[in-house]
Design a protein around this motif. Sequence first.
Motif, PDB file in Angstrom:
ATOM      1  N   ILE A   1      37.251  37.075  38.893  1.00 36.43           N
ATOM      2  CA  ILE A   1      35.989  37.525  39.511  1.00 36.43           C
ATOM      3  C   ILE A   1      35.532  36.505  40.551  1.00 36.43           C
ATOM      4  O   ILE A   1      35.068  36.857  41.630  1.00 36.43           O
ATOM      5  N   GLY A   2      35.730  35.220  40.214  1.00 36.67           N
ATOM      6  CA  GLY A   2      35.321  34.164  41.134  1.00 36.67           C
ATOM      7  C   GLY A   2      35.994  34.279  42.497  1.00 36.67           C
ATOM      8  O   GLY A   2      35.373  34.086  43.527  1.00 36.67           O
ATOM      9  N   MET A   3      37.266  34.663  42.505  1.00 34.94           N
ATOM     10  CA  MET A   3      37.958  34.721  43.796  1.00 34.94           C
ATOM     11  C   MET A   3      37.482  35.924  44.614  1.00 34.94           C
ATOM     12  O   MET A   3      37.398  35.872  45.835  1.00 34.94           O
ATOM     13  N   THR A   4      37.122  37.032  43.945  1.00 31.89           N
ATOM     14  CA  THR A   4      36.693  38.203  44.712  1.00 31.89           C
ATOM     15  C   THR A   4      35.330  37.975  45.363  1.00 31.89           C
ATOM     16  O   THR A   4      35.017  38.602  46.361  1.00 31.89           O
ATOM     17  N   ILE A   5      34.519  37.105  44.780  1.00 32.47           N
ATOM     18  CA  ILE A   5      33.198  36.875  45.372  1.00 32.47           C
ATOM     19  C   ILE A   5      33.138  35.529  46.088  1.00 32.47           C
ATOM     20  O   ILE A   5      32.092  35.136  46.586  1.00 32.47           O
ATOM     21  N   GLY A   6      34.261  34.836  46.140  1.00 30.80           N
ATOM     22  CA  GLY A   6      34.331  33.652  46.982  1.00 30.80           C
ATOM     23  C   GLY A   6      33.774  32.390  46.362  1.00 30.80           C
ATOM     24  O   GLY A   6      33.183  31.570  47.049  1.00 30.80           O
ATOM     25  N   ILE A   7      33.933  32.200  45.040  1.00 30.72           N
ATOM     26  CA  ILE A   7      33.563  30.887  44.511  1.00 30.72           C
ATOM     27  C   ILE A   7      34.793  30.083  44.091  1.00 30.72           C
ATOM     28  O   ILE A   7      34.673  28.892  43.832  1.00 30.72           O
ATOM     29  N   VAL A   8      35.943  30.717  44.027  1.00 29.83           N
ATOM     30  CA  VAL A   8      37.186  29.960  43.839  1.00 29.83           C
ATOM     31  C   VAL A   8      38.192  30.503  44.841  1.00 29.83           C
ATOM     32  O   VAL A   8      38.023  31.610  45.344  1.00 29.83           O
ATOM     33  N   PRO A   9      39.227  29.730  45.150  1.00 31.86           N
ATOM     34  CA  PRO A   9      40.213  30.234  46.111  1.00 31.86           C
ATOM     35  C   PRO A   9      40.918  31.475  45.574  1.00 31.86           C
ATOM     36  O   PRO A   9      40.896  31.730  44.368  1.00 31.86           O
ATOM     37  N   VAL A  10      41.515  32.208  46.482  1.00 28.77           N
ATOM     38  CA  VAL A  10      42.239  33.406  46.062  1.00 28.77           C
ATOM     39  C   VAL A  10      43.470  33.003  45.259  1.00 28.77           C
ATOM     40  O   VAL A  10      44.366  32.343  45.756  1.00 28.77           O
ATOM     41  N   ILE A  11      43.452  33.368  43.973  1.00 29.76           N
ATOM     42  CA  ILE A  11      44.585  33.096  43.090  1.00 29.76           C
ATOM     43  C   ILE A  11      44.928  34.434  42.452  1.00 29.76           C
ATOM     44  O   ILE A  11      44.080  35.064  41.818  1.00 29.76           O
ATOM     45  N   GLY A  12      46.139  34.875  42.665  1.00 34.81           N
ATOM     46  CA  GLY A  12      46.485  36.236  42.252  1.00 34.81           C
ATOM     47  C   GLY A  12      46.766  36.378  40.780  1.00 34.81           C
ATOM     48  O   GLY A  12      47.912  36.380  40.342  1.00 34.81           O
ATOM     49  N   ILE A  13      45.698  36.480  39.968  1.00 36.12           N
ATOM     50  CA  ILE A  13      45.899  36.759  38.540  1.00 36.12           C
ATOM     51  C   ILE A  13      45.027  37.940  38.154  1.00 36.12           C
ATOM     52  O   ILE A  13      43.997  38.186  38.774  1.00 36.12           O
ATOM     53  N   PRO A  14      45.472  38.706  37.131  1.00 36.21           N
ATOM     54  CA  PRO A  14      44.736  39.939  36.800  1.00 36.21           C
ATOM     55  C   PRO A  14      43.451  39.685  36.012  1.00 36.21           C
ATOM     56  O   PRO A  14      43.272  38.626  35.406  1.00 36.21           O
ATOM     57  N   LEU A  15      42.575  40.688  36.066  1.00 35.44           N
ATOM     58  CA  LEU A  15      41.354  40.669  35.253  1.00 35.44           C
ATOM     59  C   LEU A  15      41.720  41.302  33.906  1.00 35.44           C
ATOM     60  O   LEU A  15      42.157  42.449  33.861  1.00 35.44           O
ATOM     61  N   PRO A  16      41.568  40.546  32.805  1.00 35.09           N
ATOM     62  CA  PRO A  16      42.097  41.009  31.518  1.00 35.09           C
ATOM     63  C   PRO A  16      41.585  42.395  31.136  1.00 35.09           C
ATOM     64  O   PRO A  16      40.384  42.671  31.235  1.00 35.09           O
ATOM     65  N   PHE A  17      42.478  43.245  30.695  1.00 33.08           N
ATOM     66  CA  PHE A  17      42.240  44.604  30.176  1.00 33.08           C
ATOM     67  C   PHE A  17      41.808  45.587  31.258  1.00 33.08           C
ATOM     68  O   PHE A  17      41.688  46.770  31.014  1.00 33.08           O
ATOM     69  N   ILE A  18      41.523  45.111  32.457  1.00 34.32           N
ATOM     70  CA  ILE A  18      40.988  45.998  33.482  1.00 34.32           C
ATOM     71  C   ILE A  18      41.986  46.222  34.595  1.00 34.32           C
ATOM     72  O   ILE A  18      42.217  47.356  35.017  1.00 34.32           O
TER      73      ILE A  18
END
Lengths: 424, 654
Positions: free
Chosen positions: A378-395
């Motif tokens: 969630i942090g990467m989609t809203i720009g608080i952490v760099p883009v790291i390609g990992i999935p959102l659990p269960f979603i």
Amino acid sequence: MNNRRKNRFLNNLDWLTISIWFTLCIIGWFNIRAAVYDPAHPSLFNIHTNYGKQAVYILSAAVLGIFILIIDARFFISVSPFAYLITTLLLILVLVVGRSVGGNQAWIPLGSFRLQPAEFSKFATCLLLAYYMSEQSNRSAPALRKLIIASAIILFPVALIMLQPDAGSALTYSALIFVLYREGYVGTPLLAFGGLAIVLFILALLINQWVLIGILALIGGLIFSFGQKRKRNIIQLITIFVVSALYVLSVDFAYDELLQSHQRNRIDVLLGKIDDPQGEGYNLNQSKIAIGSGQLFGKGYLQGTQTKFKFVPEQSTDFIFCTIGEEWGFIGSVILIALYITLLLRLIHLAERQRIAFARIYGYGVFSILFFHFFINIGMTIGIVPVIGIPLPFISYGGSALWSFTILLFIFLKFDSTRKGLND
Amino acid sequence: MNNFFARKYIIQGVLICATLLMVGKLFYIQIIDDSYILSANNNVLRKVVVYPARGIILDRNGKVLVQNEPVYDILVTPREVENIDTALFTELIGIDNEGFEKRMDKARNYSPYQASIFEKQLSAENYAKLQEHLYKFRGFYVQNRTVRNYPDSIAAQLLGYIQEVNQKDIERSNNFYRAGDYIGATGIERSYEEMLRGNRGVQNIMVDALNRPKGSFMDGKFDTLALSGDELISSLDKDLQKFSETLLENKMGSIVAIEPSSGEVLTMVSSPGYDPNLMVGRERGNNYAKLLENPFNPMFIRPIQASYPPGSIFKVISALTAQEAGVIEADTRFSCGGGYRYGRGGRAIMRCTHVHGSIDLIQSIKTSCNTYYGHIYHRMIDSRQMPGHKAYDLWKESLHKFGLGKKLGIDLPGEMAGFIPSSDYYTKLYGNNKWSSSFNISLSIGQGELGITPLQMANFSAIIANRGFYYRPHLVKGIGNKRKVKSEYTEKINAGVAAKYYEPVIEGMYKAVNEPGGTANAIRIAGLEMTGKTGTSQNPHGENHAVFIGFAPKENPKIAIAVFVENAGYGGVWAAPIGSMIMEKYLTDTVSLPQYIQDRIYEADLLPENKKEDDTNSIAQKPNPNKKNNSRKNKHRLAYHNLAVGKNEQSQEE
């Protein structure tokens, strides 16, 4: 008698966790449909679409979960080394026969299905870590040796995953520091240093390093002049200052030499050092536009223009949160976050009530992995952490991820349900 | 449980902090910062312009002058073009292979993903051929628009043409126009652009990340419909216009006919003209260049842009202004011994065509006696108890009231004011202000430095028909469904001469046509109460210009006319018959002038020979539109210069 046993088994299950798991799966399913919505195939179950496939994955994950719940919990303890061994072999295998997708050689093709060993390695590592650390909890081996072995258990799959290379998945294992911390393998100061190190890393990229060292010296001086017990602290302060200064000086080197250019770019975009919404910053920019345009109430289910018209890349997998943010707005996003927080706090609560060290340690492992994915994704989609390609659990869309997260969670639920019958 | 139990609070703390950070950031981008919703709309929303049909233009009887014709623009999205049969495609739309590649490159440069214009304005027939095969050409689309069509190919300079807007037009309109829009460039199309253009509609469509259309936004809630432009009812009479244009074929000149009671222009011809349909369609550019090269300058709107010394038709104004000034009366007689002697001791003479003997005002107009007007002008300037230059200025003022030497304000762009020299002009010319009527006596008979446009001539013809007033001449008598007229065209303007002074002048003009010995007696039509005055405008470069003004019927006139034929010779021979034919045609829809006169008019080729040679070498002419203005100015300067040269060589009048 059978009935009573069955009832006791069902009563002992932590239904709160299971409900949240189920709710998240369903939210994921609906939002994958929104993300890849094709008016030509509106059915939720069409097997040719991603949401149709996700329905199959959810059902099979549920079957997998039930299967785990009826196996004897002790089986998981004893199987830990083998699980670790098998996933390690798979991680090696993927380097040989793996199919490269998006530059990462992370998938083993199995017919129409692609297996991602790195996902399964997560729970195997947690199992072996719990296995080793629970063995040690009653022995008095030297602390440093224990820390090295525990670290080795974590870092071995990390090394293999880095070879794919899949930095995102590899980074996940860093969350296991919470397990080491909880079990006393690392102290609070070290955790604090970890946090400090991240802050310093960012500051070093933003501010001239010599200016930063000056600021650190100033802070050190202030602490020294106003602190108590001066003489005892001066050595510590100077040590901390020197280490910080060296660290700051090495950041540039590490940043330039150890990171790959796309990783550097992602960090630069996040820190605002690159302003390139059409190039490097495209993903983050479009992702923020999608979420930001959702506003308070969102645009409504299937009404999200940004995700529906493919402005956001990877929206059914890594950027699934964009769909939620856009279509359900701030309210929907907060509800989703609340669900995760409830789940994570519940996991800590469950871990702490375990009677055997293995279950507790494994519980913290589950917590760490889920927390990392939740925050980073969630942090990467809203720009608080760099883009790291990992999935959102269960979603996020994807069978490997859903199954591995489900296995991870349900093994712990199994321990929890039989905790009264298990003793060290 | 072990000793580190308390550490769970730290871990929970980290979790809570991380969560608060996320919720805070979400709150910021979703609730506080509104820029994202804008960016999102910019991402998906494309406003597609729906072009309105331009208003059509009808004649005064409801017959179509300008209509719209559908044409088809071909658009291409280069990325979508795959494996097409180029040979078939180029054949269908009539371009060659090289042209195809050139257009594709242009489209690719614009954008591989967005549709841009591949070929403009395919005709309906062309499109019909293409349409059957269009499914084979993925990536090509057709968008229909309308262009102008002129069923009778008449009145090109009046109707004007439309063209694509340029950057300046866009800036001037505060971005009302967008690139690719059409705007009236000349003529009525330009004067009434705001009424004709209509209102564009907007369709809000959504596009995906590759700019592919994905349907309408909010079910078209924010879409607006295109609103067609207003219909214009022109004052022109289509049949009369067509007839008049035929009369001026192979001649340079102008015809302007006005309905005196309203100021409506019934017909207005500028010859040589051109076929307005040339300015439409795919060949427009080439045609335009050719028209600019044409030595006869067909784009020049002679009735409002060319000015000439009016010649003897000016005598009617001299007669009117002199009566109003009180220097003569209707029965004032002068003696004509074959010319007007002036200068020191009468050494100079302004010759007359005949020896008229003692002659009154009516006779002087009927026979166009120069001597009579020499005397009138002498009295106007020299006998009014004031210095000559002051008297001249008074006289000049009275000419302005007749609409001379100033723009009449017709609803056509590019009108010129003509030229009436000021007293300063002569003071400068002669070195002091002690000049008298002898210095510029030729003004009395409409020669010399005067520059009058054919429109002004027709207008003063209308003033005489009205016995003293006029409405500003205009070409549009109704706009839109309410048939409104601009208010400036309903204002009655007084010409400054009392009505009673007109009767002897009109009587003279009547007799000029209807009595033997009248200068225009050859055009008399029995039963048609026609008046007229002929004139011959001096042309030092060649054959004189033939002029005629007139109106009919004498009482309650329905049509007032001015005819100006360059290089033709005598007004009574060339201009008057044309005037007669047009007036009769308009009033009775017949032409009863003797056939031999008609044939002479129809068959005459009065185009100057030297320019015809130019026409074959027209490449030597400059098609540069900037140059065009200059050459126009030069032309004027030249005209005045020539007139000044001709000053001392007084004309022989009919």
